[in-house]
Design an enzyme around this catalytic site. Structure first.
Site, PDB file in Angstrom:
ATOM      1  N   HIS A  56     -32.269  -1.709  23.913  1.00  0.00           N
ATOM      2  CA  HIS A  56     -31.660  -2.627  24.882  1.00  0.00           C
ATOM      3  C   HIS A  56     -31.252  -1.872  26.139  1.00  0.00           C
ATOM      4  O   HIS A  56     -30.362  -1.029  26.114  1.00  0.00           O
ATOM      5  CB  HIS A  56     -30.435  -3.302  24.259  1.00  0.00           C
ATOM      6  CG  HIS A  56     -29.870  -4.397  25.116  1.00  0.00           C
ATOM      7  ND1 HIS A  56     -30.550  -5.569  25.356  1.00  0.00           N
ATOM      8  CD2 HIS A  56     -28.707  -4.497  25.810  1.00  0.00           C
ATOM      9  CE1 HIS A  56     -29.819  -6.355  26.140  1.00  0.00           C
ATOM     10  NE2 HIS A  56     -28.701  -5.724  26.448  1.00  0.00           N
ATOM     11  N   HIS A  58     -30.744  -2.323  30.585  1.00  0.00           N
ATOM     12  CA  HIS A  58     -30.862  -2.931  31.909  1.00  0.00           C
ATOM     13  C   HIS A  58     -30.857  -1.728  32.852  1.00  0.00           C
ATOM     14  O   HIS A  58     -29.783  -1.207  33.172  1.00  0.00           O
ATOM     15  CB  HIS A  58     -29.672  -3.828  32.249  1.00  0.00           C
ATOM     16  CG  HIS A  58     -29.338  -4.855  31.197  1.00  0.00           C
ATOM     17  ND1 HIS A  58     -29.984  -6.055  31.100  1.00  0.00           N
ATOM     18  CD2 HIS A  58     -28.420  -4.844  30.203  1.00  0.00           C
ATOM     19  CE1 HIS A  58     -29.469  -6.759  30.094  1.00  0.00           C
ATOM     20  NE2 HIS A  58     -28.524  -6.046  29.529  1.00  0.00           N
ATOM     21  N   ARG A  79     -18.699  -7.207  35.240  1.00  0.00           N
ATOM     22  CA  ARG A  79     -19.881  -7.993  35.602  1.00  0.00           C
ATOM     23  C   ARG A  79     -19.895  -8.290  37.110  1.00  0.00           C
ATOM     24  O   ARG A  79     -20.957  -8.289  37.739  1.00  0.00           O
ATOM     25  CB  ARG A  79     -19.919  -9.300  34.798  1.00  0.00           C
ATOM     26  CG  ARG A  79     -21.265 -10.004  34.924  1.00  0.00           C
ATOM     27  CD  ARG A  79     -21.325 -11.282  34.106  1.00  0.00           C
ATOM     28  NE  ARG A  79     -20.541 -12.343  34.707  1.00  0.00           N
ATOM     29  CZ  ARG A  79     -20.736 -13.643  34.463  1.00  0.00           C
ATOM     30  NH1 ARG A  79     -21.660 -14.025  33.608  1.00  0.00           N
ATOM     31  NH2 ARG A  79     -19.988 -14.554  35.040  1.00  0.00           N
ATOM     32  N   HIS A 231     -28.697 -11.745  23.829  1.00  0.00           N
ATOM     33  CA  HIS A 231     -27.313 -11.251  23.767  1.00  0.00           C
ATOM     34  C   HIS A 231     -26.520 -12.213  22.883  1.00  0.00           C
ATOM     35  O   HIS A 231     -26.564 -13.422  23.101  1.00  0.00           O
ATOM     36  CB  HIS A 231     -26.652 -11.299  25.154  1.00  0.00           C
ATOM     37  CG  HIS A 231     -27.111 -10.258  26.120  1.00  0.00           C
ATOM     38  ND1 HIS A 231     -27.541 -10.568  27.397  1.00  0.00           N
ATOM     39  CD2 HIS A 231     -27.168  -8.910  26.044  1.00  0.00           C
ATOM     40  CE1 HIS A 231     -27.851  -9.463  28.049  1.00  0.00           C
ATOM     41  NE2 HIS A 231     -27.633  -8.436  27.253  1.00  0.00           N
ATOM     42  N   HIS A 268     -25.770  -6.740  20.463  1.00  0.00           N
ATOM     43  CA  HIS A 268     -24.315  -6.579  20.316  1.00  0.00           C
ATOM     44  C   HIS A 268     -23.846  -7.125  18.967  1.00  0.00           C
ATOM     45  O   HIS A 268     -23.397  -6.365  18.134  1.00  0.00           O
ATOM     46  CB  HIS A 268     -23.516  -7.200  21.471  1.00  0.00           C
ATOM     47  CG  HIS A 268     -23.852  -6.611  22.801  1.00  0.00           C
ATOM     48  ND1 HIS A 268     -23.702  -5.275  23.072  1.00  0.00           N
ATOM     49  CD2 HIS A 268     -24.377  -7.169  23.923  1.00  0.00           C
ATOM     50  CE1 HIS A 268     -24.100  -5.030  24.308  1.00  0.00           C
ATOM     51  NE2 HIS A 268     -24.518  -6.157  24.843  1.00  0.00           N
ATOM     52  N   ASP A 319     -28.060  -0.062  26.776  1.00  0.00           N
ATOM     53  CA  ASP A 319     -27.584  -1.204  27.543  1.00  0.00           C
ATOM     54  C   ASP A 319     -27.272  -0.883  29.005  1.00  0.00           C
ATOM     55  O   ASP A 319     -28.156  -0.786  29.830  1.00  0.00           O
ATOM     56  CB  ASP A 319     -26.375  -1.811  26.808  1.00  0.00           C
ATOM     57  CG  ASP A 319     -25.978  -3.172  27.371  1.00  0.00           C
ATOM     58  OD1 ASP A 319     -26.675  -3.686  28.254  1.00  0.00           O
ATOM     59  OD2 ASP A 319     -24.962  -3.735  26.927  1.00  0.00           O
TER      60      ASP A 319
END
Ligand SMILES: [Zn+2]
Length: 441
Positions: A56, A58, A79, A231, A268, A319
């Site tokens: 995973h 990004h 975020r 997710h 997760h 991640d």
């Protein structure tokens, strides 16, 4: 044909000394035990592990490393900082950043990456001339540095979920959306696979994809024989909103829409009920834990051992890349369990290696990866046993003692892409600094 001579190699039956791994066209042709190195063999010192999968990622979140700690906050304020970076992403900056981050992954021993990709379009959701140009930028980046990639093309349609239902996309999120699940599926169909490139599907989360659209994504994944990632329950807030609107947990919602299968990976899986764990286990799904991210974002500790006992296979991802170190991730699962249970040895060493390798490859749609065995893809990671960290730890102690800096050599599809701790692109720190500067200006 290339042959790698391994001082020690971790084979399905255990650690063996003096092993020759014969490869041809990206695959392992033969594994020969107790053979000395021959002239022309590429010598790999220390202990050689099967390729390690980053389930995973990004890649662009790497631009935030170290930059979000000053004001405390939580997952949601983090975020906001991440969204600020997306304004600078275009096909060029996205490619440069991914290229540098994938090179960092290779140096750390990751041989395969699952890139959970949702920045599809230009500002305001405007389509680029090629609507897949952003996904293709990631694929080119992976190809150029030599990492195996599964592009997990992500469906993202709504701005969030409240007890009253889904809310519209905000101006940042407009870039993530194809407008409908059908348009998403049609765009993904136009992406091509290659020897080291797979195309997978993803649902961003039950926050971003309403119930009717979940089915469309699930069916498209099944039709294309694609792995499906989502997710799941990273934050209690997601569970509360889902309960409030649908009257069930996110896991129950996915199960009800037929999205939990052995090809599904839930990412997760931190805040789960007993019923959720049972559903995931019955489906034989995979759960991808991201321990360094989960602790960085104060998400909580997921029920790793209980999932494992229920029949869920565990995989690992980095991640948001607060840390890129497969050894740190795998230890994270075991050590977080120890802190919660007050017991040591929650997972056997072989189970930990499966998390880092075999299960990650399965999660990303590579059923022929994650083992040093005939017929498998020729992905290998050599770890030195004489560094200040690993000296004295022995071949079996490597998962408990090594760090990313102890990786000396990395082979992907039979090609050696890291030699003696150096990647072929040169100074990876400089690549990262330049690519990050371009999106933080
Ligand atoms: Zn994620």
């Amino acid at each position: 044909m290339t042959t790698f001579w391994c001082e020690h190699a971790v084979l399905p039956g255990g650690v063996r000394r003096s092993v020759r791994v014969v490869t041809d066209r990206g695959r392992i042709l033969d594994v020969r035990l107790d053979e000395p190195a021959e002239v022309g063999d590429t010598r790999l010192r220390g202990v050689v592990l099967p390729g390690l999968a980053n389930g995973h990622s990004h890649a662009f979140h790497r631009a935030l490393r170290g930059r979000t700690h000053d004001d405390g906050g939580n997952f949601w304020s983090w975020r906001d900082a991440m969204y600020a970076v997306t304004h600078r992403l275009d096909p060029e900056t996205y490619h440069a950043l991914a290229r540098a981050v994938f090179a960092e992954m290779l140096l750390a021993g990751y041989t395969a990456v699952g890139e959970f990709h949702y920045v599809h379009h230009a500002a305001g959701g405007r389509l680029y001339d090629d609507p897949n140009v952003m996904g293709k930028a990631l694929i080119s980046a992976a190809r150029e540095v030599g990492i195996r990639i599964t592009l997990l093309d992500t469906c993202y349609l709504a701005g969030g979920l409240t007890a009253g239902g889904h809310v519209p996309l905000d101006h940042v999120q407009e870039r993530f959306s194809d407008g409908s699940a059908e348009a998403w599926a049609e765009r993904v169909e136009r992406l091509a696979e290659e020897e080291t490139v797979r195309i997978g599907a993803a649902v961003h989360s039950v926050r971003a994809v309403p119930r009717d659209d979940l089915t469309v994504v699930g069916e498209a994944a099944t039709r294309g024989e694609r792995p499906l990632h989502v997710h799941l329950s990273e934050q209690p807030g997601e569970n509360l909103a889902c309960e409030g609107f649908y009257g069930c947990s996110p896991t129950e919602l996915l199960a009800g829409e037929g999205l939990l299968t052995p090809s599904t990976t839930v990412v997760h899986a931190t805040h789960l009920s007993d019923r959720d764990i049972e559903l995931l286990g019955t489906a034989r799904s995979i759960a991808c834990f991201c321990p360094t991210t989960e602790r960085d974002l104060a998400d909580g500790i997921g029920p790793a051992r209980r999932l494992h006992d229920a029949g869920v296979r565990l995989a690992l991802g980095s991640d948001q890349h607060a840390v890129i170190d497969p050894f740190e991730e795998v230890r994270g699962v075991e050590m977080h369990e120890r802190l919660e249970s007050l017991e040591r040895g929650r997972f056997a060493g072989a189970d930990l290696l499966d998390m880092a390798s075999l299960n990650g490859y399965r999660s990303l749609g590579w059923d022929d990866g994650g083992r040093i065995a005939t017929g498998h893809v020729a992905d290998l990671v050599a770890v030195r046993l004489d560094s200040p960290r690993t000296a004295g730890a022995g071949t079996r102690g490597v998962l408990y003692a090594a760090t990313a800096t102890d990786v000396t050599d990395v082979v992907v599809a039979g090609e050696q892409v890291v030699v003696d701790g150096r990647h072929s692109s040169g100074d990876v720190g400089r690549l990262l600094a330049d690519a990050i500067a371009a999106v933080r200006r």
